[in-house]
Design a protein around this motif. Structure first.
Motif, mmCIF file in Angstrom:
data_model
loop_
_atom_site.group_PDB
_atom_site.id
_atom_site.type_symbol
_atom_site.label_atom_id
_atom_site.label_comp_id
_atom_site.label_asym_id
_atom_site.label_seq_id
_atom_site.Cartn_x
_atom_site.Cartn_y
_atom_site.Cartn_z
ATOM 1 N N TRP B 81 0.836 -1.206 0.000
ATOM 2 C CA TRP B 81 0.000 0.000 0.000
ATOM 3 C C TRP B 81 0.867 1.251 0.000
ATOM 4 C CZ3 TRP B 81 -4.583 0.025 -1.791
ATOM 5 C CH2 TRP B 81 -5.486 -1.024 -1.568
ATOM 6 N N PHE B 84 1.938 1.856 -3.417
ATOM 7 C CA PHE B 84 0.802 2.391 -4.183
ATOM 8 C C PHE B 84 0.599 3.881 -3.915
ATOM 9 C CE2 PHE B 84 -3.785 3.459 -3.852
ATOM 10 C CZ PHE B 84 -4.125 3.421 -5.193
ATOM 11 N N LYS B 88 1.573 5.596 -7.266
ATOM 12 C CA LYS B 88 0.369 5.799 -8.074
ATOM 13 C C LYS B 88 -0.382 7.074 -7.697
ATOM 14 C CE LYS B 88 0.749 1.929 -10.425
ATOM 15 N NZ LYS B 88 0.929 1.913 -11.904
ATOM 16 N N LEU B 89 -0.535 7.304 -6.396
ATOM 17 C CA LEU B 89 -1.325 8.477 -5.986
ATOM 18 C C LEU B 89 -0.487 9.740 -5.805
ATOM 19 C CD1 LEU B 89 -4.112 7.178 -3.598
ATOM 20 C CD2 LEU B 89 -3.954 7.149 -6.090
ATOM 21 N N GLY B 90 0.837 9.589 -5.781
ATOM 22 C CA GLY B 90 1.676 10.774 -5.702
ATOM 23 C C GLY B 90 1.827 11.369 -4.311
ATOM 24 N N PHE B 91 1.638 10.557 -3.273
ATOM 25 C CA PHE B 91 1.880 11.038 -1.906
ATOM 26 C C PHE B 91 3.375 11.241 -1.672
ATOM 27 C CE2 PHE B 91 -2.366 9.663 -0.705
ATOM 28 C CZ PHE B 91 -2.674 10.475 0.374
ATOM 29 N N ILE B 99 -1.728 6.138 6.847
ATOM 30 C CA ILE B 99 -2.755 5.620 5.928
ATOM 31 C C ILE B 99 -2.535 4.133 5.678
ATOM 32 C CG2 ILE B 99 -3.802 5.854 3.644
ATOM 33 C CD1 ILE B 99 -2.930 8.796 3.672
ATOM 34 N N GLU B 102 -3.847 1.796 8.262
ATOM 35 C CA GLU B 102 -5.258 1.427 8.156
ATOM 36 C C GLU B 102 -5.466 0.412 7.038
ATOM 37 O OE1 GLU B 102 -8.412 4.374 8.739
ATOM 38 O OE2 GLU B 102 -6.855 5.908 8.697
ATOM 39 N N LEU B 103 -4.856 0.686 5.901
ATOM 40 C CA LEU B 103 -5.071 -0.173 4.733
ATOM 41 C C LEU B 103 -4.577 -1.603 4.960
ATOM 42 C CD1 LEU B 103 -4.099 2.412 1.979
ATOM 43 C CD2 LEU B 103 -6.322 1.291 2.179
ATOM 44 N N ILE B 106 -7.135 -4.428 5.752
ATOM 45 C CA ILE B 106 -8.163 -4.876 4.803
ATOM 46 C C ILE B 106 -7.856 -6.333 4.454
ATOM 47 C CG2 ILE B 106 -9.242 -4.487 2.544
ATOM 48 C CD1 ILE B 106 -9.569 -2.035 4.202
ATOM 49 N N CYS B 107 -8.856 -7.194 4.629
ATOM 50 C CA CYS B 107 -8.522 -8.614 4.511
ATOM 51 C C CYS B 107 -9.125 -9.300 3.294
ATOM 52 C CB CYS B 107 -8.953 -9.356 5.766
ATOM 53 S SG CYS B 107 -10.676 -9.100 6.190
ATOM 54 N N SER B 108 -8.435 -9.167 2.178
ATOM 55 C CA SER B 108 -8.809 -9.921 0.986
ATOM 56 C C SER B 108 -7.514 -10.338 0.305
ATOM 57 C CB SER B 108 -9.655 -9.063 0.050
ATOM 58 O OG SER B 108 -9.619 -9.596 -1.262
ATOM 59 N N LEU B 111 -7.328 -9.184 -3.201
ATOM 60 C CA LEU B 111 -6.997 -7.767 -3.331
ATOM 61 C C LEU B 111 -5.488 -7.581 -3.364
ATOM 62 C CD1 LEU B 111 -7.669 -4.732 -3.274
ATOM 63 C CD2 LEU B 111 -7.818 -4.898 -0.790
ATOM 64 N N LEU B 115 -3.293 -6.196 -6.348
ATOM 65 C CA LEU B 115 -2.552 -4.949 -6.112
ATOM 66 C C LEU B 115 -1.078 -5.154 -6.457
ATOM 67 C CD1 LEU B 115 -2.564 -2.011 -4.967
ATOM 68 C CD2 LEU B 115 -2.052 -3.020 -2.732
#
Lengths: 220, 220
Positions: B81, B84, B88-91, B99, B102-103, B106-108, B111, B115
């Motif tokens: 993440w 990413f 990808k998002l440019g942070f 962030i 938190e991410l 996520i439990c998949s 996913l 990713l």
DNA sequence: AAATAAATTTAGACAAATCTAAAAAATATA
DNA sequence: TATATTTTTTAGATTTGTCTAAATTTATTT
């Protein structure tokens, strides 16, 4: 104001329910959230304390402006993530809902701003549902009258042109309401009447003048 | 086996601590997680019941193979993440940690698989930390601490040991980030401080304790 | 080795979110 | 309108994760 994931789920559920009725009731929320009426009551008290809900016991309830705004924020996040999952990660559209249910509770405004930019500010999610903008404005959909809908496309009823008692009574008889999924299975050129298939019900025939007053949109 | 976000945070914390000592102790976990020793003890009992921890009271504890595997799964998610968010998002790389915290819950599995593919199966995150693969294998890069780097060798920063806000803020001021090219121009034996040359910027002085936390590698 | 200090655990409390069962209020029906 | 039914709420319990304060165990010092 900050909300827990649980509170956010209730807010979202109430928001969706109050789209189709003036006041929401406890059992409806319990049913859609697979929880119990008592749990809903508990949460209502909490959300009222947080001043995002109009609620008097035994009298039904609805989100106030603050609450609706927050609901739209959650829906925005959910739908942006759904768009990401399908368009960027290549998920099938029927697999994404539970993942987006988790992602929607990640709380960083900057994350959503950047995600939105990255996705190209999309207006509709992969189910065809509109994505509210950062101010909560909902793009409206190109909807079309049922009498010009091509055969076999599954669509959802989005509006009804004529809201007379007679029309509403007839629609009720056909099990048609806002959100009903249906498709046109046949079109008779003799009089423009249509055979339609309403999800879970047998086919039925409606006249061209009725069809003219039923507006639909694509996807879920 | 399923773990709550809270349990996962403890697993992760214990994993990191046991990298530098045989047995982990309660206070260390409490300190890194900003919680209390009593809370750690409570959680230890739970993780022992779930059979991912070796633990006897008053004797210290460590994750067993199962536990380490799960820890690596969480770390993998966290770092994918982070990649990413930056790529990808440019942070900015110093804004992503909370962030990703938190991410990562996520439990998949699907996913994460998707990713990872989407990101091109990256081996290192934006802080230069290795991203474990789906089997928990960690890519290694011969890296050394800046305070033992010989003079005048041009190297690239590959990781930062201490990722506190204060450290990240200071590094930003010095124009040092992952991938930054630099060399050590002088070493003062009085206090171990270093004069370093960062590509395109004037020389600057950093203390031994900062240098110790900057890891570098030769070439790319 | 005894006293002191530090680390760890227990006991008991609390908040959040849920539940069941029973009571209360509103609505529908005979 | 009186009764029955449904809906909603209350009361009280449970689970998870946390806490404080006190007790216990281990480690450190005289």
């Amino acid at each position: 104001m900050n909300f827990s994931s649980s509170e956010e789920n209730y807010i979202k559920s109430i928001y969706h329910l109050q789209q189709s009725c003036e006041l929401v009731n406890t059992n409806a929320v319990a049913a859609t959230m697979h929880t119990r009426a008592a749990s809903v009551t508990d949460m209502l008290k909490k959300l009222k304390r947080k001043k995002i809900l109009q609620y008097e016991r035994y009298k039904g309830f609805k989100l106030n402006e603050q609450g609706k705004k927050h609901a739209l924020g959650i829906i925005r996040k959910h739908r942006l993530w759904e768009y990401f999952l399908v368009e960027k990660l290549g998920f099938a559209w029927d697999k994404i809902h539970p993942i987006a249910e988790e992602l929607e509770h990640i709380c960083s405004d900057e994350l959503i701003t950047k995600l939105n930019d990255y996705l190209g500010n999309p207006a509709f999610d992969p189910h065809g549902d509109p994505i509210p903008d950062q101010h909560g404005r909902i793009p409206n959909r190109k909807q079309l009258s049922l009498n010009i809908l091509p055969l076999k496309q599954t669509v959802k009823v989005s509006a009804v042109g004529n809201q007379s008692t007679q029309m509403l009574e007839m629609l009720k008889h056909y099990h048609i309401g806002i959100g009903t999924q249906l498709s046109v299975t046949k079109r008779f050129s003799f009089d423009g009447s249509l055979e339609i298939k309403v999800l879970k019900f047998p086919n039925c025939i409606i006249s061209a003048s009725v069809a003219k007053n039923i507006f639909v949109h694509h996807d879920k």
